[in-house]
Design an enzyme around this catalytic site. Sequence first.
Site, short mmCIF file in Angstrom:
data_model
loop_
_atom_site.label_atom_id
_atom_site.label_comp_id
_atom_site.label_asym_id
_atom_site.label_seq_id
_atom_site.Cartn_x
_atom_site.Cartn_y
_atom_site.Cartn_z
N SER A 64 0.85 -1.19 0.00
CA SER A 64 0.00 0.00 0.00
C SER A 64 0.88 1.24 0.00
O SER A 64 2.11 1.14 0.03
CB SER A 64 -0.89 0.02 1.24
OG SER A 64 -0.12 0.29 2.39
N ALA A 65 0.22 2.40 0.01
CA ALA A 65 0.90 3.65 0.31
C ALA A 65 1.08 3.71 1.83
O ALA A 65 0.71 2.77 2.55
CB ALA A 65 0.07 4.83 -0.20
N ASN B 215 0.45 4.71 5.77
CA ASN B 215 -0.71 4.92 6.65
C ASN B 215 -1.97 4.18 6.21
O ASN B 215 -3.08 4.68 6.36
CB ASN B 215 -1.01 6.41 6.83
CG ASN B 215 0.12 7.13 7.54
OD1 ASN B 215 0.88 6.51 8.28
ND2 ASN B 215 0.24 8.42 7.31
N ALA B 216 -1.78 2.97 5.68
CA ALA B 216 -2.93 2.14 5.29
C ALA B 216 -3.20 1.04 6.31
O ALA B 216 -4.13 0.26 6.14
CB ALA B 216 -2.70 1.53 3.91
N LYS C 259 -0.70 -1.29 7.43
CA LYS C 259 0.09 -2.49 7.16
C LYS C 259 0.58 -3.15 8.45
O LYS C 259 0.43 -4.36 8.63
CB LYS C 259 1.29 -2.16 6.25
CG LYS C 259 0.92 -1.71 4.86
CD LYS C 259 2.13 -1.41 4.00
CE LYS C 259 2.93 -0.22 4.48
NZ LYS C 259 2.20 1.06 4.46
N SER C 260 1.16 -2.35 9.33
CA SER C 260 1.68 -2.91 10.59
C SER C 260 0.56 -3.44 11.47
O SER C 260 0.70 -4.48 12.13
CB SER C 260 2.50 -1.86 11.34
OG SER C 260 3.62 -1.47 10.57
N GLU D 47 7.96 -3.70 6.68
CA GLU D 47 8.92 -2.88 5.92
C GLU D 47 9.67 -3.73 4.90
O GLU D 47 10.87 -3.56 4.67
CB GLU D 47 9.91 -2.17 6.86
CG GLU D 47 9.27 -1.39 7.99
CD GLU D 47 8.44 -0.20 7.53
OE1 GLU D 47 8.65 0.28 6.39
OE2 GLU D 47 7.57 0.25 8.29
N HIS E 192 9.74 -3.72 1.79
CA HIS E 192 10.29 -3.04 0.61
C HIS E 192 11.79 -2.83 0.73
O HIS E 192 12.47 -2.60 -0.27
CB HIS E 192 9.58 -1.71 0.35
CG HIS E 192 9.41 -0.86 1.56
ND1 HIS E 192 8.40 -1.06 2.47
CD2 HIS E 192 10.14 0.19 2.02
CE1 HIS E 192 8.51 -0.16 3.43
NE2 HIS E 192 9.55 0.61 3.19
#
Length: 201
Positions: free
Chosen positions: A9-10, A12-13, A15-16, A88, A90
């Site tokens: 995602s971008a 603040n979606a 993910k964590s 993280e 990426h």
Amino acid sequence: MAQLYFYYSAMNAGKSTSLLQSSYNYNERGMRTLVFTAEIDTRFENGKVNSRIGLSSDALLFSQQTDIGELIRNENKQAKVHCVLIDECHFLTKAQIEQICKVTDYDDIPVLCYGLRTDFRGELFSGSQYLLAWADKLVELKTICYCGRKANRVLRFDSEGAAIYDGEQVDIGGNEKYVSVCRKHYMEAINEARKNRKDSV
């Protein structure tokens, strides 16, 4: 049969938050998880995955030199690992993506990766590039732009609040430096930044 998942995602979606919920679901059933996060991400306490809503978990750190496959196998020898979750992601290298593919295929351990798809220039991170190519399942986690459209880009700002469109790919920061926006508002901000740079020359 285990699979490799890429949740992207971008910023603040959630993910964590999603990673922590998945880990909790396994743990609640008496299953062991391994949680990883990038050593380079120093926004929060080192060795932890933190969500914006206040959840957190201890995590193993990885750098670009970490042999994640070997680390997972060693942990699995000590006590059965039922799932690996990587925040993280990426920041992973191509070699590390190959390692986690082998963990999924040969050790039959599901691996859930969570990360950004693109950087502030709209270009793929190395880890994201190979996860998009090799993951068994791709799942987009959605967030919204200030206009209400789906946010699929990330803007980086300088200390004066102006959008930046060039520079180093990695510059660790949070809401003070980055904001997720839709493509339209990304392009408008970048075009304005280019115009302002041209005017100041």
